[in-house]
Write a protein that holds these residues in place. Structure first.
Motif, PDB file in Angstrom:
ATOM      1  N   LEU A 198      -0.731  14.011 -21.869  1.00  0.00           N
ATOM      2  CA  LEU A 198      -0.353  12.801 -22.615  1.00  0.00           C
ATOM      3  C   LEU A 198      -0.364  11.645 -21.629  1.00  0.00           C
ATOM      4  CD1 LEU A 198       2.689  14.279 -24.597  1.00  0.00           C
ATOM      5  CD2 LEU A 198       0.293  14.159 -25.317  1.00  0.00           C
ATOM      6  N   THR A 199      -1.206  10.665 -21.884  1.00  0.00           N
ATOM      7  CA  THR A 199      -1.389   9.604 -20.893  1.00  0.00           C
ATOM      8  C   THR A 199      -1.578   8.247 -21.561  1.00  0.00           C
ATOM      9  OG1 THR A 199      -2.654   8.987 -18.912  1.00  0.00           O
ATOM     10  CG2 THR A 199      -3.897   9.872 -20.776  1.00  0.00           C
ATOM     11  N   ILE A 200      -1.555   7.212 -20.732  1.00  0.00           N
ATOM     12  CA  ILE A 200      -1.688   5.840 -21.218  1.00  0.00           C
ATOM     13  C   ILE A 200      -3.095   5.350 -20.919  1.00  0.00           C
ATOM     14  CG2 ILE A 200      -0.711   3.511 -21.161  1.00  0.00           C
ATOM     15  CD1 ILE A 200       1.190   5.792 -22.004  1.00  0.00           C
ATOM     16  N   GLU A 201      -3.664   4.667 -21.876  1.00  0.00           N
ATOM     17  CA  GLU A 201      -4.994   4.100 -21.711  1.00  0.00           C
ATOM     18  C   GLU A 201      -4.866   2.651 -21.270  1.00  0.00           C
ATOM     19  OE1 GLU A 201      -7.637   3.404 -25.196  1.00  0.00           O
ATOM     20  OE2 GLU A 201      -8.916   4.860 -24.163  1.00  0.00           O
ATOM     21  N   GLN A 247       3.802  17.967 -28.239  1.00  0.00           N
ATOM     22  CA  GLN A 247       2.345  17.882 -28.304  1.00  0.00           C
ATOM     23  C   GLN A 247       1.675  17.918 -26.941  1.00  0.00           C
ATOM     24  OE1 GLN A 247       1.026  14.703 -30.862  1.00  0.00           O
ATOM     25  NE2 GLN A 247       2.711  15.023 -32.295  1.00  0.00           N
ATOM     26  N   GLY A 248       2.450  17.938 -25.857  1.00  0.00           N
ATOM     27  CA  GLY A 248       1.845  17.988 -24.537  1.00  0.00           C
ATOM     28  C   GLY A 248       2.839  17.603 -23.467  1.00  0.00           C
ATOM     29  N   VAL A 249       2.300  17.270 -22.291  1.00  0.00           N
ATOM     30  CA  VAL A 249       3.126  16.942 -21.131  1.00  0.00           C
ATOM     31  C   VAL A 249       2.895  15.481 -20.765  1.00  0.00           C
ATOM     32  CG1 VAL A 249       3.737  17.550 -18.764  1.00  0.00           C
ATOM     33  CG2 VAL A 249       2.845  19.311 -20.319  1.00  0.00           C
ATOM     34  N   VAL A 250       3.979  14.743 -20.582  1.00  0.00           N
ATOM     35  CA  VAL A 250       3.903  13.336 -20.214  1.00  0.00           C
ATOM     36  C   VAL A 250       4.442  13.178 -18.798  1.00  0.00           C
ATOM     37  CG1 VAL A 250       6.215  12.664 -21.041  1.00  0.00           C
ATOM     38  CG2 VAL A 250       4.356  10.991 -21.073  1.00  0.00           C
ATOM     39  N   ILE A 251       3.925  12.175 -18.101  1.00  0.00           N
ATOM     40  CA  ILE A 251       4.518  11.892 -16.798  1.00  0.00           C
ATOM     41  C   ILE A 251       5.812  11.112 -17.057  1.00  0.00           C
ATOM     42  CG2 ILE A 251       3.250   9.737 -16.375  1.00  0.00           C
ATOM     43  CD1 ILE A 251       4.160  12.452 -13.777  1.00  0.00           C
ATOM     44  N   GLY A 252       6.908  11.690 -16.654  1.00  0.00           N
ATOM     45  CA  GLY A 252       8.205  11.076 -16.926  1.00  0.00           C
ATOM     46  C   GLY A 252       8.575  10.052 -15.882  1.00  0.00           C
TER      47      GLY A 252
END
Length: 311
Positions: A198-201, A247-252
């Motif tokens: 899970l990432t930012i565009e 839904q996934g892994v995010v960088i916290g």
């Protein structure tokens, strides 16, 4: 016009003359000229002359000695001038104070969407509860707004530590976070390859889907990490919501997500975070120097950040 020809007409028994007559008298008495008073009041000379005659008639006394191309105050005119000047000045001061007290009290702040939605807004009720008369305007944007041009009191800037301006709130640390049901699949960083990223565009990094992960990947030596699939979001808060939904892994980014970790909605199965060498700083505008509420808001931010560090 002679004194004996001036007859009182109407404004007797303590009644005050109309304000517009007093304003014309004050200007004429100060300038000693009906023509100059008329220019100041945006009236004609004849209108000012008629108003003075009306005022004299209502009082039953001459206020000016009319000489050839010259005016002077009579004794009665001098008495009235002192009273009218003092009264109008008091009215101006009182009007200014009333307007100032009636002006809306407002604090305008700009910050990143992530800081606004994940850290500021959940705490904002504590400020508005103690300052109920103050309107808070939050501009959540990734654009770096000019505080003076945008009429903003303060900014919470997210910048590298060595470029911080203003008072530091806290330094950021980063760590992969996921919902508890995904934690069992994560025992080592290499296990991330089997999960959804899970990432930012970012508009200027369209070909680098792990830009927001880079500080952690660099520390862990995983620059070439590839995950099973990727979900990209334009807002960090949306990526966090997807992580909470499993839904996934995010960088916290901590402490932005500290409350979600504390209440168990997100967990850090790979251990403690790594310092990103970035942080949040409070920058004040020049206009905030005359806005006591903005100064209170900045102090409240610092107090909240300190309280978050202690928990």
């Amino acid at each position: 016009m002679r004194l004996e020809n001036v007859k009182p007409s109407g404004a007797m028994n303590g009644e005050l003359p109309p304000l517009e007559l007093l304003r014309s008298f004050e200007a004429a008495a100060r300038r000693l000229s009906f023509t100059l008073a008329a220019g100041e009041l945006h009236l004609t000379q004849s209108a000012v002359s008629r108003q003075i005659q009306q005022l004299e008639a209502s009082l039953g006394v001459l206020l000016f000695e009319r000489r050839h191309r010259a005016l002077s105050l009579t004794e009665a005119g001098g008495v009235l001038q002192r009273a009218v000047t003092d009264s109008l000045e008091r009215l101006r001061d009182a009007t200014a104070r009333v307007r100032a007290s009636a002006a809306p009290r407002q604090v305008a702040i700009t910050t990143t969407p992530g800081f606004a939605s994940l850290w500021l807004i959940p705490r904002l009720v504590r400020f508005t509860g103690s300052h109920p008369q103050v309107d808070v305007r939050v501009s959540a944007t990734l654009d770096v707004l000019d505080l003076e041009r945008s009429r903003i009191d303060l900014a919470v800037r997210f910048v590298p530590i060595d470029r911080g301006v203003g008072a530091a709130l806290f330094e950021e640390s980063v760590v992969p976070l996921c919902a508890p049901q995904l934690a069992a699949a994560l025992h080592a960083p290499s296990d991330l390859s089997g999960l959804t990223l899970l990432t930012i565009e970012y508009p200027d990094h369209s070909e680098a889907p792990t830009t927001d992960w880079e500080p952690w990947l660099k520390v862990m030596g995983l620059a070439d990490l590839r995950m099973k699939s990727t979900l990209r979001f334009t807002q960090y808060a949306d990526a966090v919501a997807a992580a909470v939904a499993g839904q996934g892994v995010v960088i916290g980014r901590l402490p932005l997500l500290q409350d979600l970790v504390r209440d168990g909605r997100l967990v850090a199965p790979l251990g403690e975070g790594a310092a990103s060498r970035r942080g949040y700083f409070v920058e004040m505008s020049k206009r905030a120097g005359s806005n006591r509420d903005a100064q209170d808001f900045a102090q409240w931010l610092r107090d909240e950040a300190e309280a978050a560090r202690r928990t």
